[in-house]
Design a protein around this motif. Structure first.
Motif, PDB file in Angstrom:
ATOM      1  N   TRP B 275       0.812  -1.219   0.000  1.00 24.40           N
ATOM      2  CA  TRP B 275       0.000   0.000   0.000  1.00 24.40           C
ATOM      3  C   TRP B 275       0.842   1.264   0.000  1.00 24.40           C
ATOM      4  CZ3 TRP B 275      -4.615   1.420  -1.435  1.00 24.40           C
ATOM      5  CH2 TRP B 275      -5.555   0.408  -1.627  1.00 24.40           C
ATOM      6  N   ILE B 276       1.962   1.226   0.744  1.00 28.12           N
ATOM      7  CA  ILE B 276       2.874   2.385   0.705  1.00 28.12           C
ATOM      8  C   ILE B 276       3.312   2.610  -0.740  1.00 28.12           C
ATOM      9  CG2 ILE B 276       5.137   3.239   1.418  1.00 28.12           C
ATOM     10  CD1 ILE B 276       4.814   1.612   3.970  1.00 28.12           C
ATOM     11  N   TYR B 277       3.654   1.496  -1.376  1.00 28.34           N
ATOM     12  CA  TYR B 277       4.157   1.559  -2.744  1.00 28.34           C
ATOM     13  C   TYR B 277       3.073   2.039  -3.708  1.00 28.34           C
ATOM     14  CZ  TYR B 277       4.775  -1.547  -6.895  1.00 28.34           C
ATOM     15  OH  TYR B 277       4.801  -2.119  -8.109  1.00 28.34           O
ATOM     16  N   THR B 278       1.828   1.562  -3.503  1.00 25.65           N
ATOM     17  CA  THR B 278       0.732   2.033  -4.349  1.00 25.65           C
ATOM     18  C   THR B 278       0.533   3.533  -4.217  1.00 25.65           C
ATOM     19  OG1 THR B 278      -0.334  -0.065  -3.897  1.00 25.65           O
ATOM     20  CG2 THR B 278      -1.683   1.607  -4.945  1.00 25.65           C
ATOM     21  N   VAL B 279       0.567   4.011  -2.946  1.00 25.67           N
ATOM     22  CA  VAL B 279       0.361   5.443  -2.726  1.00 25.67           C
ATOM     23  C   VAL B 279       1.479   6.244  -3.396  1.00 25.67           C
ATOM     24  CG1 VAL B 279       0.343   7.233  -0.962  1.00 25.67           C
ATOM     25  CG2 VAL B 279      -0.976   5.159  -0.631  1.00 25.67           C
ATOM     26  N   VAL B 280       2.733   5.774  -3.222  1.00 28.91           N
ATOM     27  CA  VAL B 280       3.863   6.486  -3.824  1.00 28.91           C
ATOM     28  C   VAL B 280       3.696   6.565  -5.343  1.00 28.91           C
ATOM     29  CG1 VAL B 280       6.335   6.362  -4.291  1.00 28.91           C
ATOM     30  CG2 VAL B 280       5.493   5.987  -1.994  1.00 28.91           C
ATOM     31  N   ILE B 281       3.364   5.420  -5.963  1.00 23.84           N
ATOM     32  CA  ILE B 281       3.190   5.419  -7.423  1.00 23.84           C
ATOM     33  C   ILE B 281       2.059   6.356  -7.828  1.00 23.84           C
ATOM     34  CG2 ILE B 281       2.445   4.072  -9.417  1.00 23.84           C
ATOM     35  CD1 ILE B 281       3.947   1.869  -8.636  1.00 23.84           C
ATOM     36  N   SER B 282       0.936   6.315  -7.087  1.00 17.11           N
ATOM     37  CA  SER B 282      -0.192   7.172  -7.455  1.00 17.11           C
ATOM     38  C   SER B 282       0.213   8.635  -7.411  1.00 17.11           C
ATOM     39  CB  SER B 282      -1.381   6.960  -6.533  1.00 17.11           C
ATOM     40  OG  SER B 282      -1.512   5.612  -6.229  1.00 17.11           O
ATOM     41  N   VAL B 283       0.954   9.012  -6.342  1.00 20.27           N
ATOM     42  CA  VAL B 283       1.386  10.409  -6.232  1.00 20.27           C
ATOM     43  C   VAL B 283       2.262  10.773  -7.432  1.00 20.27           C
ATOM     44  CG1 VAL B 283       2.808  12.009  -4.905  1.00 20.27           C
ATOM     45  CG2 VAL B 283       1.189  10.523  -3.743  1.00 20.27           C
ATOM     46  N   ILE B 284       3.215   9.878  -7.760  1.00 15.77           N
ATOM     47  CA  ILE B 284       4.092  10.160  -8.906  1.00 15.77           C
ATOM     48  C   ILE B 284       3.273  10.318 -10.177  1.00 15.77           C
ATOM     49  CG2 ILE B 284       5.880   9.181 -10.389  1.00 15.77           C
ATOM     50  CD1 ILE B 284       7.033   7.845  -7.944  1.00 15.77           C
ATOM     51  N   LEU B 285       2.335   9.382 -10.389  1.00 12.93           N
ATOM     52  CA  LEU B 285       1.537   9.427 -11.616  1.00 12.93           C
ATOM     53  C   LEU B 285       0.735  10.717 -11.698  1.00 12.93           C
ATOM     54  CD1 LEU B 285       0.231   5.776 -11.995  1.00 12.93           C
ATOM     55  CD2 LEU B 285       2.003   6.912 -13.304  1.00 12.93           C
ATOM     56  N   ILE B 286       0.153  11.129 -10.562  1.00 13.49           N
ATOM     57  CA  ILE B 286      -0.655  12.354 -10.591  1.00 13.49           C
ATOM     58  C   ILE B 286       0.224  13.566 -10.897  1.00 13.49           C
ATOM     59  CG2 ILE B 286      -2.027  13.914  -9.153  1.00 13.49           C
ATOM     60  CD1 ILE B 286      -3.061  11.329  -7.733  1.00 13.49           C
ATOM     61  N   VAL B 287       1.380  13.649 -10.195  1.00 16.14           N
ATOM     62  CA  VAL B 287       2.275  14.793 -10.414  1.00 16.14           C
ATOM     63  C   VAL B 287       2.747  14.829 -11.862  1.00 16.14           C
ATOM     64  CG1 VAL B 287       4.529  15.760  -9.825  1.00 16.14           C
ATOM     65  CG2 VAL B 287       3.015  14.940  -8.023  1.00 16.14           C
ATOM     66  N   VAL B 288       3.245  13.675 -12.342  1.00 13.44           N
ATOM     67  CA  VAL B 288       3.721  13.619 -13.728  1.00 13.44           C
ATOM     68  C   VAL B 288       2.600  13.964 -14.689  1.00 13.44           C
ATOM     69  CG1 VAL B 288       4.506  12.038 -15.522  1.00 13.44           C
ATOM     70  CG2 VAL B 288       5.595  12.009 -13.311  1.00 13.44           C
ATOM     71  N   GLY B 289       1.419  13.401 -14.417  1.00  9.20           N
ATOM     72  CA  GLY B 289       0.278  13.661 -15.293  1.00  9.20           C
ATOM     73  C   GLY B 289      -0.026  15.145 -15.401  1.00  9.20           C
ATOM     74  N   ILE B 290      -0.054  15.826 -14.251  1.00  7.83           N
ATOM     75  CA  ILE B 290      -0.362  17.262 -14.273  1.00  7.83           C
ATOM     76  C   ILE B 290       0.740  18.040 -14.987  1.00  7.83           C
ATOM     77  CG2 ILE B 290      -0.610  19.308 -12.828  1.00  7.83           C
ATOM     78  CD1 ILE B 290      -2.008  17.486 -10.774  1.00  7.83           C
ATOM     79  N   LEU B 291       2.010  17.726 -14.644  1.00  7.70           N
ATOM     80  CA  LEU B 291       3.126  18.459 -15.252  1.00  7.70           C
ATOM     81  C   LEU B 291       3.147  18.289 -16.764  1.00  7.70           C
ATOM     82  CD1 LEU B 291       6.144  17.940 -12.835  1.00  7.70           C
ATOM     83  CD2 LEU B 291       4.765  19.975 -13.221  1.00  7.70           C
ATOM     84  N   VAL B 292       3.009  17.025 -17.206  1.00  5.88           N
ATOM     85  CA  VAL B 292       3.147  16.773 -18.639  1.00  5.88           C
ATOM     86  C   VAL B 292       1.948  17.304 -19.415  1.00  5.88           C
ATOM     87  CG1 VAL B 292       3.405  15.000 -20.402  1.00  5.88           C
ATOM     88  CG2 VAL B 292       4.655  14.816 -18.283  1.00  5.88           C
ATOM     89  N   SER B 293       0.746  17.132 -18.865  1.00  6.26           N
ATOM     90  CA  SER B 293      -0.422  17.519 -19.657  1.00  6.26           C
ATOM     91  C   SER B 293      -0.491  19.026 -19.862  1.00  6.26           C
ATOM     92  CB  SER B 293      -1.708  16.998 -19.018  1.00  6.26           C
ATOM     93  OG  SER B 293      -1.826  17.522 -17.738  1.00  6.26           O
ATOM     94  N   ARG B 294       0.258  19.807 -19.025  1.00  7.62           N
ATOM     95  CA  ARG B 294       0.345  21.236 -19.259  1.00  7.62           C
ATOM     96  C   ARG B 294       1.116  21.543 -20.535  1.00  7.62           C
ATOM     97  NH1 ARG B 294       2.353  24.024 -13.923  1.00  7.62           N
ATOM     98  NH2 ARG B 294       0.498  23.846 -12.620  1.00  7.62           N
ATOM     99  N   LYS B 295       2.152  20.751 -20.778  1.00 11.35           N
ATOM    100  CA  LYS B 295       3.043  21.019 -21.900  1.00 11.35           C
ATOM    101  C   LYS B 295       2.529  20.426 -23.206  1.00 11.35           C
ATOM    102  CE  LYS B 295       6.512  22.685 -19.369  1.00 11.35           C
ATOM    103  NZ  LYS B 295       6.859  24.093 -19.500  1.00 11.35           N
ATOM    104  N   VAL B 296       1.590  19.478 -23.088  1.00  9.19           N
ATOM    105  CA  VAL B 296       1.180  18.729 -24.271  1.00  9.19           C
ATOM    106  C   VAL B 296       0.418  19.616 -25.243  1.00  9.19           C
ATOM    107  CG1 VAL B 296      -0.505  16.993 -24.975  1.00  9.19           C
ATOM    108  CG2 VAL B 296       1.192  16.455 -23.275  1.00  9.19           C
TER     109      VAL B 296
END
Lengths: 327, 300
Positions: B275-296
């Motif tokens: 679960w720690i690992y799931t939360v960490v991945i989710s946070v990364i995915l959300i951050v990356v998603g927001i950062l990248v979709s701004r530039k797309v």
């Protein structure tokens, strides 16, 4: 005026030479990368047909001096190859078919029908791709250890559920219910494809009196060959290679992925017996020979996939372009 | 219920639900239920008995155990994360470049494509495991085996290092490039699906755009940065997400979670770890998603 023409010509010549340079560079790169990809395969083939006297000959690079089929024979008997292959193919083919069928149905349902909660449910499909499978590992294991849907088994037979571990049922059930290995991805591929199909075909079928399922099986599915090929190939290959679920649910089953992972140990254990040097615990075969047999065994394991790929790769590469994984 | 009384829209809605029914059943029983159970396990101590299992609620103890008492978990988690941060750009760059290359017309393109997708077929945990343990048995030590594996590449990176440092590149960048060159097989074999996705994206770029660019006298380099790159940029996000998820499926972390559950028989701790690992991945995915979709860049 003249000056401008000269400039244009110069520019054209420059572009031409850049293009030529780029195409040479591209060929070098493509050949180089292809070599990197194929090299391990060539090396394994070379090892598989090499006699053990050639191991210590440093002048041999790829093509052995003494050819032999001995390695293949030994690796086959360590792996018990043909029964293993038959068993694996039977298992993998059935999960692949179930998975392709259930995912195609779900993909079509999501693409072509509007019902309340559709978008939320599709978000959940994406969620199944994102949640790492190790999170579900322990509950799934316990679930199939005492398999019991809504307490029905308990109700009818009074037992504590059925132990399904080391049978093929866990994988077959998850595949049939579109929740198997990477199912979310397959549903996504099918949905993207069906969304791109013209709506007129369906409307025409509806007016002609075909029901939803009839339209799906006689009109939509025959047109969905590209995503079907992609999904079937992926499902087949990933199931064939899967060590995670198979070692979780079927650690003692006769499946290729499990046998290959334990091949080095098995080779060490059984080779003395097969070679007739005695099967005692302190008899050891030359480790170089063991590693030759292991390499040969790996080659034998991936051989069916390579052969299959040779046949379907043309359709596969073409279908990928028309599948529209894109969106 | 009488089906004839329903309107067409309602009928279609029922049909749609019928089509997704197998998935829905599977989702409820094989995904949602285990997910909730695993959350419960992570807060409890689980004892496996012959006829089932029993749960004792122990609060956050499993989580604190995983993060502060277990000697390896923190290290493996950060290692897996840095490895991912290291790999994702390499794989993305390589797959975009390869897809662009395979998309242009040249002789022998079908053969090149067939070869480039071969790793999708052959990439396998089982084979890799057997190969490395074969080498370990040969040499008796995992470190020597790893060195042997590198030496088999037959490429000496030293000349590359000198060349790049003469060109005035920063040291971290040189390290990155050399590492990429040394692990080229690993990168190639984990970018098969990404190449497929990019290739499909490239096929959907209108040909007329390239024709216009050519008439205006653009070089292939310019064409790539001005047309190809912006047009496939939405798919870069898809590929980043896929690569991040994919890089964790065969990682040391997954193996640790597996051994904690089935060898140490500590199911609660294992659930907490995952679960720690799931939360960490989710946070990364959300951050990356927001950062990248701004530039797309979105066409249309």
């Amino acid at each position: 005026m003249d000056n401008e023409i000269v400039v244009l010509r110069m520019q054209k010549a420059r572009n031409k030479s850049i293009e030529l340079l780029w195409s040479i560079f591209r060929y070098i790169l493509i050949i180089g990368i292809s070599f990197v990809i194929i090299y391990p395969l060539l090396q394994q083939i070379s090892v598989a047909i090499k006699d053990k006297t050639d191991i210590y000959n440093p002048t041999i690079y790829m093509i052995p001096v003494h050819f032999t089929t001995e390695n293949i024979r030994l690796a086959m008997s360590v792996l018990n190859y043909w029964p293993l292959l038959k068993n694996t193919l039977l298992f993998v083919c059935s999960t692949t078919l179930l998975q392709a069928a259930s995912c195609a149905l779900a993909g079509y349902g999501f693409a072509r029908f509007t019902f309340p909660g559709r978008n939320i449910l599709f978000t959940l499909v994406i969620l199944t791709i994102l949640i790492p499978s190790s999170t579900l590992m322990v509950p799934m294991y316990l679930h199939f250890r005492n398999f019991d849907v809504l307490g029905m088994v308990n109700l009818f037979s009074g037992k504590e559920g059925i132990n399904m571990l080391n049978t093929y049922w866990p994988s077959l059930i998850t595949a049939a219910l579109a929740n198997g290995l990477k199912s979310g991805l397959y549903i996504y591929i099918f949905r993207q494809f069906f969304r791109g199909m013209p709506a007129e075909i369906e409307e025409a079928a509806l007016i002609d009196g075909a029901g939803g399922f009839r339209t799906f099986f006689t009109i939509m599915l025959p047109n969905a060959i590209p995503p079907l090929i992609t999904v079937t190939l992926f499902a087949f290959v990933w199931q064939y290679n899967d060590t995670f679920y198979s070692s979780l649910f079927m650690s003692q089953s006769n499946l290729m992925a499990i046998k290959i992972a334990s091949l080095p140990a098995d080779a060490n254990q059984y080779l003395p017996g097969i070679l007739g040097v005695g099967a005692g615990s302190n008899v050891k075969v030359d480790p170089n020979l063991v590693s030759m047999i292991v390499d040969t065994g790996i080659l034998l394991a991936i051989a069916p996939l390579v052969v299959m790929y040779l046949f379907v790769q043309r359709f596969f590469v073409e279908s990928v372009e028309r599948t529209g994984v894109v969106g | 219920m009488n089906l004839r009384r329903l309107t067409l829209t309602q009928k279609r809605a029922f049909l749609g639900v019928a089509f997704i029914m197998p998935w829905l059943l599977g989702f409820v029983f094989l995904f949602a239920t285990p997910l909730i159970q695993s959350l419960r396990f992570s807060f409890s101590e689980l004892k496996v008995a012959p006829g089932g299992y029993s749960l004792d609620f122990i609060g956050l103890k499993n989580f604190t155990n995983a993060l502060s008492i277990d000697p390896n978990y923190n290290r493996i988690l950060t290692e897996s994360l840095t490895e991912m941060a290291w790999n994702v750009p390499m794989i993305l760059f390589f797959s975009l470049f390869t897809a662009a290359m395979l998309n242009s017309k040249f002789k022998g393109r079908p053969i090149a494509r067939a070869v480039f997708f071969l790793p999708v077929i052959l990439a396998s945990g089982a084979v890799a495991a057997a190969q490395s343990s074969g080498l370990i048995q040969l040499t008796g030590s995992s470190e020597v085996a790893q060195e042997l594996g590198l030496a088999q590449n037959g490429f000496d990176p030293l000349s590359l290092v000198f060349m790049l440092s003469d060109a005035g590149m920063p040291v971290w960048f040189i390290n990155y490039i050399v590492d990429a060159v040394q692990r080229i097989y690993e990168i190639i074999s984990s970018s098969g699906v990404q190449i497929l996705i990019f290739l499909a994206a490239l096929q959907s770029v209108p040909v007329t755009m390239y024709e216009v660019a050519k008439m205006e006298g653009a070089t292939p380099y310019e064409t790539f940065w001005k047309i190809t790159f912006p047009m496939v940029s939405p798919l870069i996000l898809t590929n980043i997400i896929y690569t991040i998820i994919d890089s964790f499926t065969e990682s040391q972390l997954t193996r640790t979670i597996y051994t904690t559950a089935f060898q140490a028989q500590n199911f609660g701790l294992s659930a907490a770890m995952s679960w720690i690992y799931t939360v960490v991945i989710s946070v990364i995915l959300i951050v990356v998603g927001i950062l990248v979709s701004r530039k797309v860049f979105y066409y249309n």
